[in-house]
Motif scaffolding. Structure first.
Motif, PDB file in Angstrom:
ATOM      1  N   LYS A 100      40.627  39.597  50.782  1.00  0.00           N
ATOM      2  CA  LYS A 100      40.234  38.698  49.706  1.00  0.00           C
ATOM      3  C   LYS A 100      41.431  38.198  48.866  1.00  0.00           C
ATOM      4  N   ILE A 101      42.759  39.308  48.540  1.00  0.00           N
ATOM      5  CA  ILE A 101      43.685  39.246  47.849  1.00  0.00           C
ATOM      6  C   ILE A 101      44.925  38.245  48.887  1.00  0.00           C
ATOM      7  N   LEU A 102      44.633  39.403  49.626  1.00  0.00           N
ATOM      8  CA  LEU A 102      45.941  38.215  50.944  1.00  0.00           C
ATOM      9  C   LEU A 102      45.727  36.984  51.581  1.00  0.00           C
ATOM     10  N   TRP A 103      44.226  36.720  51.073  1.00  0.00           N
ATOM     11  CA  TRP A 103      44.023  35.691  52.262  1.00  0.00           C
ATOM     12  C   TRP A 103      44.648  34.496  50.549  1.00  0.00           C
ATOM     13  N   ARG A 104      44.428  35.244  49.670  1.00  0.00           N
ATOM     14  CA  ARG A 104      44.127  33.649  48.870  1.00  0.00           C
ATOM     15  C   ARG A 104      45.244  34.124  48.373  1.00  0.00           C
ATOM     16  N   GLY A 105      46.411  35.302  48.156  1.00  0.00           N
ATOM     17  CA  GLY A 105      47.657  34.912  47.539  1.00  0.00           C
ATOM     18  C   GLY A 105      48.098  35.064  46.361  1.00  0.00           C
ATOM     19  N   SER A 106      46.414  35.709  45.298  1.00  0.00           N
ATOM     20  CA  SER A 106      46.259  36.209  44.518  1.00  0.00           C
ATOM     21  C   SER A 106      45.405  36.940  44.453  1.00  0.00           C
ATOM     22  N   ALA A 107      45.964  37.898  42.953  1.00  0.00           N
ATOM     23  CA  ALA A 107      45.001  39.131  42.603  1.00  0.00           C
ATOM     24  C   ALA A 107      44.882  38.819  40.805  1.00  0.00           C
ATOM     25  N   ALA A 108      44.513  37.272  40.810  1.00  0.00           N
ATOM     26  CA  ALA A 108      43.837  37.011  39.561  1.00  0.00           C
ATOM     27  C   ALA A 108      43.008  37.336  39.265  1.00  0.00           C
ATOM     28  N   GLY A 109      42.396  37.668  37.449  1.00  0.00           N
ATOM     29  CA  GLY A 109      41.062  38.382  37.455  1.00  0.00           C
ATOM     30  C   GLY A 109      40.889  39.356  37.914  1.00  0.00           C
ATOM     31  N   LEU A 110      41.983  40.668  38.347  1.00  0.00           N
ATOM     32  CA  LEU A 110      41.779  41.755  39.088  1.00  0.00           C
ATOM     33  C   LEU A 110      42.445  42.900  37.713  1.00  0.00           C
ATOM     34  N   SER A 111      41.601  43.799  37.383  1.00  0.00           N
ATOM     35  CA  SER A 111      42.443  44.048  36.284  1.00  0.00           C
ATOM     36  C   SER A 111      43.240  45.785  36.763  1.00  0.00           C
ATOM     37  N   LEU A 112      44.190  45.447  36.450  1.00  0.00           N
ATOM     38  CA  LEU A 112      45.123  46.818  36.802  1.00  0.00           C
ATOM     39  C   LEU A 112      45.382  48.364  36.330  1.00  0.00           C
ATOM     40  N   ALA A 113      44.591  47.872  34.920  1.00  0.00           N
ATOM     41  CA  ALA A 113      44.070  49.434  34.661  1.00  0.00           C
ATOM     42  C   ALA A 113      42.490  49.760  35.307  1.00  0.00           C
ATOM     43  N   SER A 114      42.186  48.785  35.137  1.00  0.00           N
ATOM     44  CA  SER A 114      40.982  49.585  36.410  1.00  0.00           C
ATOM     45  C   SER A 114      41.082  49.688  37.976  1.00  0.00           C
ATOM     46  N   ALA A 115      42.255  49.553  38.812  1.00  0.00           N
ATOM     47  CA  ALA A 115      42.140  49.649  39.289  1.00  0.00           C
ATOM     48  C   ALA A 115      43.439  50.832  40.146  1.00  0.00           C
ATOM     49  N   LEU A 116      44.375  51.438  38.835  1.00  0.00           N
ATOM     50  CA  LEU A 116      44.621  52.377  38.499  1.00  0.00           C
ATOM     51  C   LEU A 116      43.801  53.344  38.464  1.00  0.00           C
ATOM     52  N   LEU A 117      42.781  53.429  37.400  1.00  0.00           N
ATOM     53  CA  LEU A 117      41.279  54.387  37.606  1.00  0.00           C
ATOM     54  C   LEU A 117      41.106  54.363  38.141  1.00  0.00           C
ATOM     55  N   GLN A 118      40.530  53.772  39.569  1.00  0.00           N
ATOM     56  CA  GLN A 118      39.569  53.871  40.410  1.00  0.00           C
ATOM     57  C   GLN A 118      40.675  54.489  41.375  1.00  0.00           C
TER      58      GLN A 118
END
Length: 267
Positions: free
Chosen positions: A60-78
Motif C-alpha cells: 500500500k505504501i508503494l502503490w500510494r507513494g506515501s506513508a502519511a499517517g504511519l507513526s515512525l516510532a511505532s514502526a521502529l518499536l515493531q
C-alpha cells in the motif's frame, strides 16, 4: 471416505488418525482431540499472520507513494519486537528454517521503516539506518551476551504493545489512519487473538497471557479505527483551511464596504 482428500488433509496437517476416527467416524466430540485440533489450527493461523500481515502494508505504501499517517516510532518499536526472536535464534544457533519466517517479516518491517523515511524526504537517513540496523543485528546475533539476548526476548511483547499504542494514538490525533493497511491490521488482530487463545491454553492466567491479551485489545482498537476513519484527509487541516478562507473572504468584503462607504461620504 477412507481415501478422500479431506481425510488426507485433516490427518496430515490438523489431527492424528485416531482423532479423525473419533470425531468424523464415531461422531464423538472427544475433548482432547478437539483441543489438539484447535491448537494446531491456531498455530497455522499465527503462521499465516506472520507471513501475510506485513506485505499488504508495504504494498500500500508503494502503490500510494506515501506513508502519511504511519507513526515512525511505532514502526521502529515493531521492528525491535520482531528483531528479538531472530536475535535469540541466531544467538542459540537455531537452524535457519526454525526462524526463517521471522526473518522474512523482519526484512519487510525494515523496508516499511525505510519507506516511511523515504517519503518524508529522508532517503539518505533511511539507507544509513538500514546499514546500521543490519550491522547491529549481526553483532547481536553473533556476540551478544546471554543476558542481553534473554532481556530482548522478554521485552519483545512490551515493544509490540507500545508500537500498537503509538499507532493508535497517532490515528486518534490525526483523525484518520492515512496509509495504514486495513488488511494488515485485520491479519495482525487475528494473529494476536490466536496467540492469546494459545497462551491461555498453555499457561492459563499469567503475566505473559495478560500481555498478549493487551496486545490483542490494542489490535482491535486499531481495527476499529480503520473501520471508523474513512477519510484520508486530516480533519484539522480541513477546518484550518476553511477558517482561513472564511477570514480572508470576510476581510475582502469588509474592505469593499469600507471603500464604498468612503466613496459615498465623499460624494
Amino acid at each position: 471416505m477412507a481415501t478422500s482428500p479431506v481425510k488426507q488433509f485433516l490427518v496430515s496437517f490438523l489431527m492424528p488418525k485416531k482423532c479423525y476416527e473419533e470425531i468424523f467416524v464415531n461422531l464423538h466430540m472427544h475433548v482432547p482431540c478437539l483441543k489438539f485440533t484447535l491448537i494446531r489450527i491456531l498455530g497455522f493461523w499465527i503462521l499465516l499472520d506472520t507471513f501475510l500481515a506485513q506485505p499488504p502494508q508495504l504494498l500500500k505504501i508503494l502503490w500510494r507513494g506515501s506513508a502519511a499517517g504511519l507513526s515512525l516510532a511505532s514502526a521502529l518499536l515493531q521492528l525491535y519486537a520482531f528483531s528479538c526472536p531472530v536475535v535469540y535464534a541466531m544467538a542459540h544457533n537455531f537452524p535457519l528454517f526454525a526462524y526463517g519466517e521471522r526473518l522474512l517479516t523482519l526484512a519487510q518491517t525494515a523496508a516499511i521503516v525505510f519507506f516511511i523515511l523515504h517519503y518524508r524526504g529522508d532517503t539518505l537517513r533511511g539507507a544509513l539506518f538500514l546499514l546500521a540496523y543490519s550491522g547491529v543485528m549481526f553483532l547481536l546475533g553473533s556476540y551478544a551476551a546471554a543476558a542481553v539476548v534473554s532481556a530482548m526476548q522478554a521485552s519483545s511483547v512490551a515493544a509490540l504493545i507500545g508500537s500498537k499504542a503509538l499507532q493508535a494514538r497517532t490515528n486518534h490525533y490525526n483523525g484518520h489512519t492515512g496509509q495504514l493497511s486495513a488488511l494488515s491490521v485485520l491479519l495482525s488482530c487475528a494473529g494476536s487473538l490466536g496467540v492469546t487463545v494459545m497462551s491461555l491454553q498453555e499457561t492459563g492466567s499469567s503475566l505473559t497471557t495478560l500481555s498478549h491479551m493487551l496486545s490483542a485489545c490494542l489490535s482491535c482498537v486499531l481495527l476499529a479505527q480503520v473501520l471508523c476513519y474513512t477519510s484520508a484527509e486530516t480533519p484539522r487541516k480541513r477546518k484550518t483551511s476553511r477558517w482561513w478562507r472564511t477570514v480572508t473572504n470576510t476581510n475582502i468584503i469588509r474592505r469593499f464596504f469600507l471603500s464604498f462607504k468612503k466613496g459615498f461620504e465623499a460624494k
